[in-house]
Design an enzyme around this catalytic site. Structure first.
Site, short mmCIF file in Angstrom:
data_model
loop_
_atom_site.label_atom_id
_atom_site.label_comp_id
_atom_site.label_asym_id
_atom_site.label_seq_id
_atom_site.Cartn_x
_atom_site.Cartn_y
_atom_site.Cartn_z
N ASP A 57 0.84 -1.19 0.00
CA ASP A 57 0.00 0.00 0.00
C ASP A 57 0.88 1.25 0.00
OD1 ASP A 57 -2.94 1.07 0.74
OD2 ASP A 57 -1.46 2.21 1.87
N LYS A 92 -2.81 5.88 -4.15
CA LYS A 92 -3.91 6.79 -3.85
C LYS A 92 -3.67 8.17 -4.48
CE LYS A 92 -4.08 4.58 0.67
NZ LYS A 92 -2.65 4.22 0.74
N PRO A 300 -13.36 1.31 24.76
CA PRO A 300 -13.92 2.64 24.47
C PRO A 300 -13.55 3.11 23.06
CG PRO A 300 -12.92 2.60 26.64
CD PRO A 300 -12.57 1.30 25.99
#
Length: 328
Positions: A57, A92, A300
């Protein structure tokens, strides 16, 4: 084993809606600050190929596309792979090129660094900035209106030309994805977003699954991996540390396993340390129990990459809520 008798991890693949296969664990090349010299990074990528990684990537923003091109050439020369087709390369489009007329030239510039095509090309953010703007914009004057469909039409042209075998987006919420799905000709194959123990993105994952869009996790280690930039207060992954100790695995292995075990989700991990690279890939011959997965879901939740530098009272996104389509 490869042809030289070395043990290589076989990473499973997922079939995208484009019909192309993508390894579910990718090797990330994005770094904070300046990347290593291209040849230095290429040698690290060659180590990764030796260990079994096949999905790499990169992005125009990262400054690592040249290193990926070098690694491919050298992997072929060394016989680590037989053909380029054995690798899956994601890159990208950066925000300064997020315009209909700039997409194809930007991809061609990427390809000049040693690639004939990319396997997956993503719109990095649903944001457009002026040419020359730094990665983190300095003022509201740096932003330009982002035309989602105009930009996507140019992405579709990249696909039709065979320069990108699959196309997709990154950091898109459900409303922006819906615009493309409702109005585009080719649906996004992938939405690459932040997913980790402290930002699990259940609603977005469900939406994408229902639309046939594969989800890939960036920053999968979350607060455990973001030692240099995580916002305070810190979220402790004590639950994961306990699971890792009980199973004889590393914290990173448990996190990566928990993401991929959900199904319909892949992950991009990044470490330039060979031993950690090896450990991160050794997550496919064991599982987490249902109880362990449920404990991880109790952590959380808070987003690491808020993207507030893309928010401006006079800009397209007047709040973080606007940027993330109501899921800040």
């Amino acid at each position: 084993m490869d042809e030289r008798g070395k043990k290589v991890v076989v990473i499973p693949e997922v079939v995208l809606n484009s019909g192309k296969k993508m390894p579910v664990l990718g090797f990330g090349t994005g770094v904070f600050g300046s990347p290593p010299p291209a040849q230095t990074l290429a040698l690290i990528l060659l180590d990764a190929i030796e260990l079994g990684y096949r999905h790499f990537d990169t992005a125009a923003l990262y400054g690592t596309e040249e290193a990926v091109g070098l690694a491919i050439t050298q992997a072929l020369d060394r016989g680590l792979i037989k053909t380029r087709d054995e690798l899956f390369i994601t890159s990208k489009l950066w925000c300064t090129d997020a315009h209909h007329d700039l997409v194809l030239p930007a991809l061609k510039l990427t390809l000049q660094l040693g690639l004939e095509y990319v396997d997956l090309y993503l719109i990095h953010w649903p944001v457009r900035m002026k040419q020359g703007t730094p990665a983190i914009p300095n003022s509201k004057e740096d932003f330009l209106p982002f035309d989602i469909m105009g930009t996507w039409e140019a992405m579709e042209e990249c696909y039709r030309l065979g320069l990108a075998k699959s196309i997709g987006v990154s950091n898109f919420g459900t409303k922006k994805l819906s615009q493309i799905l409702d109005n585009g000709t080719i649906p996004p194959a992938v939405n690459q977003v932040e997913i980790n123990p402290s930002w699990q993105q259940g609603n977005l994952r469900d939406f994408c699954k229902g639309k046939g869009v594969h989800v890939t996790a960036w920053s999968p280690l979350g607060f455990y991996g973001a030692t240099s930039w995580a916002p305070k207060p810190w979220i402790d992954y004590a639950i994961i540390k306990d699971i890792a100790a009980a199973k004889g695995k590393s914290v990173a292995q448990v996190i990566l396993r928990s993401i991929i075990q959900q199904g319909e989700v892949s992950a991009i991990s990044r470490s330039f340390n060979r031993e950690r690279m090896k450990d991160n890939a050794q997550i496919f011959d064991w599982e987490l129990s249902e109880d362990e997965m449920n404990k991880i879901k109790e952590i959380p939740q808070r987003r690491l990459g808020v993207g507030d530098f893309f928010v401006s009272e006079d800009g397209q996104y007047k709040s973080v809520d606007d940027l993330w389509d109501g899921n800040p």
